[in-house]
Each structure stands twice: as C-alpha cells, then as structure tokens.
Design an enzyme around this catalytic site. Structure first.
Site, PDB file in Angstrom:
ATOM      1  N   GLY A  80       0.938  -1.079   0.009  1.00 20.92           N
ATOM      2  CA  GLY A  80       0.022   0.031  -0.094  1.00 20.92           C
ATOM      3  C   GLY A  80       0.690   1.028  -0.169  1.00 20.92           C
ATOM      4  O   GLY A  80       1.657   1.276   0.679  1.00 20.92           O
ATOM      5  N   LEU A 113      -1.004   7.528   2.446  1.00 19.75           N
ATOM      6  CA  LEU A 113      -0.303   8.249   3.360  1.00 19.75           C
ATOM      7  C   LEU A 113       0.831   7.252   4.212  1.00 19.75           C
ATOM      8  O   LEU A 113       1.725   7.552   4.386  1.00 19.75           O
ATOM      9  CB  LEU A 113      -1.327   9.216   3.889  1.00 19.75           C
ATOM     10  CG  LEU A 113      -1.822  10.382   3.117  1.00 19.75           C
ATOM     11  CD1 LEU A 113      -2.613  11.196   4.020  1.00 19.75           C
ATOM     12  CD2 LEU A 113      -0.524  11.293   2.749  1.00 19.75           C
ATOM     13  N   HIS A 118     -20.065   8.751   7.348  1.00 25.05           N
ATOM     14  CA  HIS A 118     -20.061  10.251   7.201  1.00 25.05           C
ATOM     15  C   HIS A 118     -21.144  10.888   7.018  1.00 25.05           C
ATOM     16  O   HIS A 118     -21.883  10.394   5.862  1.00 25.05           O
ATOM     17  CB  HIS A 118     -18.963  10.292   6.216  1.00 25.05           C
ATOM     18  CG  HIS A 118     -18.216  11.795   6.066  1.00 25.05           C
ATOM     19  ND1 HIS A 118     -18.997  12.726   5.931  1.00 25.05           N
ATOM     20  CD2 HIS A 118     -17.060  12.044   6.505  1.00 25.05           C
ATOM     21  CE1 HIS A 118     -18.335  13.952   5.896  1.00 25.05           C
ATOM     22  NE2 HIS A 118     -16.780  13.373   6.499  1.00 25.05           N
ATOM     23  N   SER A 177     -16.914  17.242   1.916  1.00 19.00           N
ATOM     24  CA  SER A 177     -16.058  17.432   3.160  1.00 19.00           C
ATOM     25  C   SER A 177     -16.720  18.094   4.165  1.00 19.00           C
ATOM     26  O   SER A 177     -17.493  18.831   3.965  1.00 19.00           O
ATOM     27  CB  SER A 177     -14.885  18.327   2.740  1.00 19.00           C
ATOM     28  OG  SER A 177     -13.989  18.836   3.996  1.00 19.00           O
ATOM     29  N   ARG A 227     -18.798  13.239  13.609  1.00 15.73           N
ATOM     30  CA  ARG A 227     -19.568  12.569  12.451  1.00 15.73           C
ATOM     31  C   ARG A 227     -20.816  11.802  12.905  1.00 15.73           C
ATOM     32  O   ARG A 227     -21.767  11.535  12.101  1.00 15.73           O
ATOM     33  CB  ARG A 227     -18.449  12.041  11.717  1.00 15.73           C
ATOM     34  CG  ARG A 227     -17.555  13.079  10.787  1.00 15.73           C
ATOM     35  CD  ARG A 227     -16.651  12.113  10.087  1.00 15.73           C
ATOM     36  NE  ARG A 227     -15.728  13.337   9.625  1.00 15.73           N
ATOM     37  CZ  ARG A 227     -14.511  13.006   8.961  1.00 15.73           C
ATOM     38  NH1 ARG A 227     -14.198  11.960   8.864  1.00 15.73           N
ATOM     39  NH2 ARG A 227     -13.985  13.913   8.211  1.00 15.73           N
ATOM     40  N   HIS A 266     -17.849   5.649   5.241  1.00 12.69           N
ATOM     41  CA  HIS A 266     -16.528   6.487   4.724  1.00 12.69           C
ATOM     42  C   HIS A 266     -15.127   5.766   5.209  1.00 12.69           C
ATOM     43  O   HIS A 266     -14.020   5.942   4.516  1.00 12.69           O
ATOM     44  CB  HIS A 266     -16.637   7.861   5.345  1.00 12.69           C
ATOM     45  CG  HIS A 266     -15.520   8.935   5.136  1.00 12.69           C
ATOM     46  ND1 HIS A 266     -15.271   8.964   3.884  1.00 12.69           N
ATOM     47  CD2 HIS A 266     -14.832   9.581   5.870  1.00 12.69           C
ATOM     48  CE1 HIS A 266     -14.160  10.071   3.801  1.00 12.69           C
ATOM     49  NE2 HIS A 266     -13.948  10.416   5.014  1.00 12.69           N
ATOM     50  N   GLU A 280      -4.923   3.414   8.402  1.00 12.28           N
ATOM     51  CA  GLU A 280      -6.390   2.945   8.621  1.00 12.28           C
ATOM     52  C   GLU A 280      -6.228   1.561   8.574  1.00 12.28           C
ATOM     53  O   GLU A 280      -7.598   0.959   9.209  1.00 12.28           O
ATOM     54  CB  GLU A 280      -7.258   3.285   7.422  1.00 12.28           C
ATOM     55  CG  GLU A 280      -8.889   3.209   7.379  1.00 12.28           C
ATOM     56  CD  GLU A 280      -9.779   3.584   6.316  1.00 12.28           C
ATOM     57  OE1 GLU A 280      -9.231   4.282   5.494  1.00 12.28           O
ATOM     58  OE2 GLU A 280     -10.799   3.300   6.098  1.00 12.28           O
ATOM     59  N   LEU A 335      -5.666  11.745   8.086  1.00 16.46           N
ATOM     60  CA  LEU A 335      -4.423  11.979   7.496  1.00 16.46           C
ATOM     61  C   LEU A 335      -3.212  12.135   8.379  1.00 16.46           C
ATOM     62  O   LEU A 335      -2.031  11.800   8.290  1.00 16.46           O
ATOM     63  CB  LEU A 335      -4.747  13.332   6.619  1.00 16.46           C
ATOM     64  CG  LEU A 335      -5.820  13.332   5.905  1.00 16.46           C
ATOM     65  CD1 LEU A 335      -5.669  14.650   5.030  1.00 16.46           C
ATOM     66  CD2 LEU A 335      -5.629  12.403   4.854  1.00 16.46           C
TER      67      LEU A 335
END
Lengths: 671, 249
Positions: A41, A44, A267, A285, A338, A430, A454, A470
């Site tokens: 992967g 990030l 989300h 967003s 959320r 999400h 994640e 992030l």
C-alpha cells in the site's frame, strides 16, 4: 479468551514515547543495508513509511494495485489534517488534541497511542511544509487553519479541498527520491494475495502482477500492511472502487487478530444515491460544516411540496426550517462529530422529513455564510451601502475560494448549483476505525508483521474525528513505525537475505494459485458485483447506522448464505495469466464475504452504543441526554480482537482492557 | 436512453486492435460515464464475453486513474472533469459514442482502454521532490513565510492529477503541461528553490528520453485538462530551463 499485551511503555503519558525511543534497539546504518522491508500500500501511511525506511537505509519493496503510488485513495481526502500547533492562539495543546481524540472516539481508543499521535502531530506539518506541500496561507504568508467537528479550536491545516492529494503527493515525492536512489523498488499494478510466515515470523508475501497475471514470491525481514480500510464491504462507500480488505484479511487468516470490526464511520455529508446502478458515493468534506448549516423543513407539508417540485428549498423562510443540529446540540451546532451528525440525519429522515424522492436527504445550506462573508467583504472594501446582489457576489467569491472544487464536484454530479440552492446530502460509509490489532509498536500478533494507517485499529476508538485520518497515516509512516520497526529488525542483522525457495513459500503460492484457478474454472452464472451488491445491502440494512440483536443475527446468517452461493455460482470470465479485473474483484469480494460476517458478529457482541456503533437496545432513556447513545464502560471498555478459526462464526474473542488514567471516562456530551 | 458504443479493443501491447460496436439501452442521464461502462461490462460478463478493460479507481476525479478518449476528446465533451465525473446527461438518446485509450508513443496500450503511464513516474523520479529527510526536527512550518499569491499559484500547479489528458490531447504528444506544473510548484516555493536549477534540467531531460513531443503552444492541453492547469506553467518551466542553462558551467 485471553488478554492481550499492548506493550505500553511505563511512565507518565507525556514521557512514554520519548522514554520508549530512548530504550529501544537501533540498527546501525551499515546493517540497515542488509535488511529488506515489504510495504503493502502506498497511501499516506504506506508511502510515508516506505520513503522514511528507505531514507534510513533499509531496502524497501513497495506494492500498489494502482499504476502509480500517487493514486492511492488517501488522495481523495478533502478537508484537512489536524496538528496541535496552536498557531491560532486559541488554547490548543498536545493534551487538548489527545483529549478531543479520545473523547471523539467515545473512549474506546488506547490512551498511550493517542497521546503519541497528538505529540508528533506538529512535526507532520513541519515535515510536509519542508517537502513543498502547498498548504493554504493567509496574507501574512503564514499557515491558515479551519475547524472540524467535535472540537472547539481551529487546528486543521488544509490545501483547499485537496489536502489529501497534496499530502499524498508529498509522500509520493519523498518516495520518488528514494526510487531514484534505488532504495525503494516499486511494484505498481501488483496485489498482495498472501503473507508468508516462516518460523512464526512474517518473511514475505505472494503477489500477483495484475498486468501479466504472474504469481510472484517476495521475501523480506518484515512486512508492513498499509492497505487502508474495509469500507467497501458495504459495496457503496466513499472508498475507491479498488479499495479492499484483502491484504488485512490475509494476515488475519495467518494469525493477526482483527480488532473492533464493527467500528465503522458513516460520514454525514455525502451526495445521496441516485439509482440502482450507483457504483460509489461521493463525500462532501466535513469542512463544509464550518460554513454550511444543516436543515430539513419543520412542516411535513413543505417536505411533500419540495419532493413533488411545488416548492423550492429557497422558498422556505427561516421560521419554516428545522436546523436540527443547532437545535439539539447548541454548544457544537453543525460541528458535532460525524457519528452524531449522521444519526441525527437518519432520525429526521426516518421521521419522514427527507427532502428528495427517496426520502434520504437533508439540506446543507451556505446562504447564511455567503451573506455573512459578503457583508464582511463590503466592509473591507469600504462599500457603505452594498446591494443584495453585491453582497451575494462577494460572498460567493469567498466561499468559492474556500471550497471551490467541492462545489464544482457537487454541481457536476447532481446538476444543481450549490451557490444558489442548498446541497442535498445523506450519510454514507466512509472510514473504518476497526482494523488489524497492533501493539504500541504497531506490530500485529504475527511477529515481524506491522499494520499502519487505516489498516490498524488503535487511535480512533469507536469514531474518528475529521482531519485525523491524514494525521494518523503520516504519524505512523513518518514518525512511529520507522523507530519501532528497528527494535524488531535489530535481531535480524545477521539473518541474511530470506530465501523464497522454501516450503512455506511453496505452500502459500500453491494456495493462491488454487484459488485463482477455482474462480477461473467455476463457470457459475452470476457476476462478482451481483454478490457484492447483495452483501452491501445486508450490511447497510442490518449492520449500518443502527443495529439490533435480531438484525445482526439475521445478517450473520444471510452473509453466510451469500458466501456459500458465491463459491458455488460466481462467474469469472477470462484467464488467470492476463489482465483480468473481474478476477481481481472476485478475490476481494470473497474476503469481504468473510469479513462482513465477523463484522456483524462483533457488533452483536458489543451490547452498548459507542461512537459509530449504535445499538438500538442501548439508548439513554431520560434526562438531558434522552435518545442519545448509551455506552457501557463497566462491561465493554475493551478492544475486541478476533482470532481466525476457519468460519467467521468460530472466531475467538480476545480482549485488551482499556485503561483511562489521564482522561476521566464520562458521557460524551456535545449539547 | 439507448446508445451505440464504438470501443477500442486490443488484447495486449502486440495486438493490432480495432473498434468494436456495442449497444446499451435504458441508460439514465444521472449515471456517470463509468457507470454506463459498468452496465455494459455486466452484460458482457453475463454473456460470457470479455469485459472492456479500463482504468478507474476513486471515481471522484482526483486519483487520475481513469483515462478515456471520448468522441475525440480526453475525458469527453464536458469541461473541468475526468471521465469518472462525466455524466450521461451530456449525451442524447440515439448517440454513437467513440471510446478510445489515451494515445501517445510514451503511453503504450496494455489492454483495451488501459495504457502504461509509468513514463510520468519516471519523470518525477528525475527530480519531482525536495531533498529533505524525515527527521522530525525540520524547522517550524511558520518560520518561513510564503507570500499568499505564490502559495496559491504553487497549489494551483500542484493540483495536477497526472492523468495524461494533456499528452493524449496534444498533437505532438507533449508532456510539458504535466512537467511544467511540477516544476512550477517547486519553483514558486522557497523550499523548492534550492534545487530548482538541477530539477528542471533533469526532469526535462527525462521527458525527452521518454519520447514525449515538444510544445508548439496550441493550448489544447489547457482546455482539456480536467483540473484547469494553466499554460503559464509551461512558460514558467521554459524560463526556469533557460535560467538553468545560463547557470550551467
């Protein structure tokens, strides 16, 4: 059932990480050249880890199913990244970010990990700026911030609505430098199909070259899984089409425990679905909730009139609108976390107030913000008596500067202009807080196998705050794993290259090939997507935003039945030794069909409501919090880590008890 | 609506390839273009035919994976969108739609509509980075103010998604919009200035090695770019390149 040791270092919480770094073993630079690390992967977490490990001197092999590491789905993250910089002087601190994250996660995350995350958060911003990531700046040339849900400070750094893109391209650029030096060998269009365990340690992977279909053996001294979350178990989600759980599920089947699968983030602000052909859902967003106000009509007459096209949302006066988040949660208003915002939208839509044909949409309205910004601009430009049109024009300009690409994206999909009429939104899957269980060092229960980003479970508890994914991905990859993996690899400096001509590799490769041949030769009658959609429907209806024991039991039985039918009747065209997207999907859906059942089982076991996991049986019945989720700390303050035993229904539960020494466990209130 | 599709089918890099006609019916105007392709592929798989291979992933216009040349335009007739964001409302009942891969010498076809864009990666390897290690003790992010105008321009350049529409559109198959965007991002920021001279030389050199053509300023790339990357980035790259030539020893 056993208890799990998370290997949390001793000492006060603000010293744990520093003390740990000072004590763990290091590998000297000359010896790092003798050690190989596989990273699966390149989002990030994986991208930043691969780059940093290569900078340190390890030989890295990185794998991505896309044609370039730059395309991993981190790229789609929009709103921002949190960091406790306190540039705004609004009272932010490492402790406050730590506190907000633990509270936001509904007290189901591991304190020590979250504190470390908050501690390294500021370094991430420094690092990314040094790499040339173009964050938003104010007119003084300094970095700008915005607010996200569940917090009372402005700590989110951003690059318009493309923060994930800019951060991923930063990590990609760091990778490129190492690819050019030969320290990262990049395997694009490759998919990991199994992990190879030798003498109890992760020593390599079996991967498929997605262009030629060739099955390859790759060995290393450690394997890092950074393959993201499993949101596509719902079929429809904001994940990319290729996002899958297979790498994580393969290591689970070889001994890595899977933690808290039921913690999934739905989300609140996504574009509602428009038809049965829908292939994915698009996020709008959370940053939009800085300026957007969420509402439905107060009166049912207006709801019906809007659905039938007799009225437009802009026809309704302020008095005719129910800003239900502001009404129910005056302290946080539209910026509640959320999970809370999603449930509140579902509550209104279940009560019949949804504003589109399917009754599954609420409004996100920018009119107030456009007017407010317009007046502010008039003031700045010295216009004393601005007309209404001038105010709107100037206000729209400000909103465009902040969220332009999101508004454009909305308009292209829905064919309505969100500057003039409110957006329609509805919750969608999400992010998955659950994932592979890891200890403080981010190592799974397979020695030498790590999970980051994640793909692991540790930092977000039962609900992730906005702009924290992030942060966690980059924290794990840039600043945590590169230290902790050295402690393990320090024992491998004399091991030498790991051979791939061993029985363990033979066996793993054979199993992979057998499964591929099974799919190709199965000659069933139904496509892979047929089964995936059916799985997704069960997941959404019975393991979605609200869950109960009866529904979860039904879901487990139904998923098992779909799985059995899948193996009998799935149809995969083409050949094994060619580019074959249907074959790729078949393998991924086969894994989702197992994971989905474990997911439902975990949700059934957790007889409490916490974060994104809402059990209808566990609700506050009276008082100020009436109707809100009810957590049960006496019986459920633990991480549920599942051990694979064949059928998902036979998985064995192991508990890691969560201790809260630095934060008081209490009811989460955003009122 | 009912549509006729003329789709490029090519079994592999060495296959000659040809256009093949397909019919799809009951297509909703709210579908995305790729959802229409999903409908076709589901039908092909059900019939036992080989589905059309195409690249796609995020389906929200940011990963840069999707890459179709539709009715003679990269990403189709709409402006400012990728193929995955193109919606069927841009077409009419009865239309014939021509679907081809992004064609360029430096983008060889892998299968059907999938092309190999690794040449873009190799250009980035040649210098698309700032040489800074992950140390955890870089200077504070606010210690070096960047004028907002520069930061905004750098950001605009950095929003390139690397899809290759510019190359597919250009009559010379030039990659100068793509390379210009990356060179510009770093040239505009103080962090990138240190290595600016070497970067532009190395990236342009690699671009030439990959077989991309030159820029003749038709501006088609800017029009077809789904992210609106400005032609001024090419001008900036040319200036940077001249400066690097002058700075050479």
């Amino acid at each position: 059932m056993s208890t799990l040791d998370a290997k949390i270092p001793e000492g006060p919480i603000d010293k744990k990480w520093t003390n740990h770094k000072n004590k763990i073993n290091l590998v000297n630079p000359a010896n790092k050249r003798l050690i190989d690390v596989i990273v699966v992967g390149t989002g990030l977490a994986g991208g930043s880890a691969a780059a940093t490990l290569a900078e340190l001197g390890y030989n890295v092999k990185a794998f991505a199913y896309q044609d370039s590491p730059r395309r991993a789905h981190s790229i789609a993250a929009q709103g921002g990244i949190n960091a406790a910089k306190n540039y705004q002087g609004d009272g932010d601190s490492t402790y406050r970010l730590f506190y907000d994250t633990v509270k936001g996660g509904d007290y189901r995350s591991r304190e020590a990990n979250v504190y470390r995350l908050a501690e390294v958060s500021a370094n991430i911003i420094d690092q990314c700026v040094a790499q040339g990531v173009p964050f938003a700046r104010d007119y003084g040339g300094l970095l700008d911030n915005r607010s996200f849900g569940g917090v009372l400070v402005s700590r989110t750094f951003y690059a318009k609505g493309q923060t994930g893109q800019q951060l991923l391209l930063g990590a990609y650029s760091a990778m490129n430098r190492q690819i050019a030096r030969g320290k990262i060998k990049m395997y694009n269009r490759h998919e990991m199909l199994d992990v190879v365990v030798v003498d109890g340690k992760a020593r390599g992977i079996i991967a498929r070259n997605l262009v030629t279909g060739e099955i390859e053996r790759h060995s290393a001294h450690a394997v890092v899984i950074a393959s993201g979350g499993y949101g596509n178990v719902y079929f429809l989600s904001t994940n990319a089409m290729g996002s899958n759980a297979s790498a994580a599920w393969k290591i689970h089947k070889k001994g890595a425990y899977f933690a808290n699968p039921c913690y999934t983030q739905i989300h609140p602000t996504c574009i509602p679905r428009s038809g049965d052909y829908q292939s994915k859902l698009t996020l709008m967003s959370e940053s939009l909730r800085n300026d957007g106000r969420i509402w439905v009509p107060k009166n049912m007459d207006d709801v019906l009139a809007i659905r039938e096209g007799r009225k437009k949302p802009t026809d309704l006066s302020e008095e005719e609108r129910d800003y239900y988040l502001e009404r129910r949660y005056p302290a946080f208003g539209n910026l509640v976390p959320r999970d809370v915002a999603s449930r509140a939208a579902k509550e209104r839509c279940d009560a019949g107030y949804g504003v589109n044909e399917t009754g599954e949409a609420v409004y996100l309205d920018f009119k107030s913000a456009i007017e407010r910004y317009g007046k502010e601009q008039a003031q700045i430009h010295g216009i004393s008596n601005p007309s209404k049109e001038q105010i709107l024009e100037m206000g729209e300009k400000v909103v465009e500067n902040k969220y332009g690409n999101l508004f454009q994206m909305y308009e292209k999909i829905v064919d309505e202009n969100p500057y003039k009429t409110p957006m329609k939104i509805y919750p969608a899957t999400h992010y998955t807080m659950g994932g592979i269980w890891v200890d403080y060092n981010l190592m799974t229960t397979i020695p030498g196998c790590y999970a980051i980003g994640e793909a692991n479970f540790s930092d977000h508890g039962a609900n992730r705050l906005g702009a924290s994914a992030l942060m966690q991905g980059l924290a794990d990859g840039y600043f945590v794993l590169p230290y902790t993996i050295g402690d393990y690899l320090s024992h491998d400096i004399r091991t030498g290259a790991i051979p791939t001509n061993t029985p363990e590799f033979d066996e793993a490769e054979k199993a992979v090939k057998d499964r591929i041949n099974f799919f190709i030769n199965n000659n069933g009658t139904k496509t892979v997507d047929h089964f995936h959609k059916r799985l997704g429907k069960v997941m959404w209806d019975k393991v979605g935003m609200a869950r109960n024991a009866q529904g979860l039991n039904e879901a487990m039985a139904e998923i098992k039945a779909i799985r059995e039918e899948f193996w009998k009747d799935v149809k995969v065209p083409g050949k094994a030794d060619e580019l074959n997207p249907e074959l790729e999907k078949a393998g991924r859906v086969a894994d989702f069909l197992e994971l989905g059942e474990l997911f439902a089982r975990d949700a059934l076991q957790r007889e409490e409501s916490c974060g994104g996991h809402f059990r209808e049986e566990s609700v506050e019945l009276d008082g100020e919090q009436k109707g809100e989720a009810k957590r049960n700390d006496t019986d459920f303050a633990f991480v549920a880590a599942w051990e694979y035993k064949g059928e998902p229904a036979d998985a064995v539960l192991h508990k890691e008890n969560l201790e809260f020494k630095d934060i008081e466990l209490k009811q989460r209130s955003y009122k | 609506m009912n549509l006729t599709l003329q789709i490029w089918r090519q079994n592999g890099p060495n296959d000659a390839g040809r256009m093949v006609e397909y019919k799809v019916s009951d297509i909703s105007e709210h579908m995305s273009f790729l959802e229409m392709m999903d409908v076709l592929n589901e039908e092909l798989v059900a019939k036992g035919d080989d589905p059309v291979a195409f690249d796609h992933d995020c389906r929200e216009g940011i990963c840069g994976m999707c890459s179709m040349f539709i009715n003679g335009e990269a990403h189709g007739p709409d402006r400012g969108v990728t193929t995955c964001q193109l919606h069927m409302r841009m077409f009419n009942d009865g239309d014939t739609i021509y679907i081809e891969p992004f064609r360029a010498k430096a983008f060889p076809v892998i299968k059907d509509l999938i092309v190999d864009r690794s040449s873009f990666d190799r250009i980035q390897h040649a210098g698309g980075y700032v040489s800074v290690n992950t140390s955890g003790n870089t200077q504070d992010a606010n210690s070096l103010p960047v004028p907002k105008a520069d930061a905004d321009k750098a950001f605009d350049a950095a929003t390139c998604i690397g899809c290759g529409a510019c190359v597919a559109t250009c009559k010379n198959s030039s990659a100068m919009l793509f390379v210009g965007a990356k060179v510009s991002q770093y040239a505009l920021l103080p962090q990138g200035k240190v290595e600016a001279v070497e970067r532009v030389k190395n990236m342009v050199h690699q671009m030439d090695l990959e077989g991309f053509g030159n820029c003749t300023n038709t501006g088609a790339c800017e029009i077809e770019c789904p992210k609106g990357i400005s032609l001024s980035n090419i001008a900036r790259m040319n200036r940077e390149f001249f400066v690097s030539a002058l700075a050479g020893e």
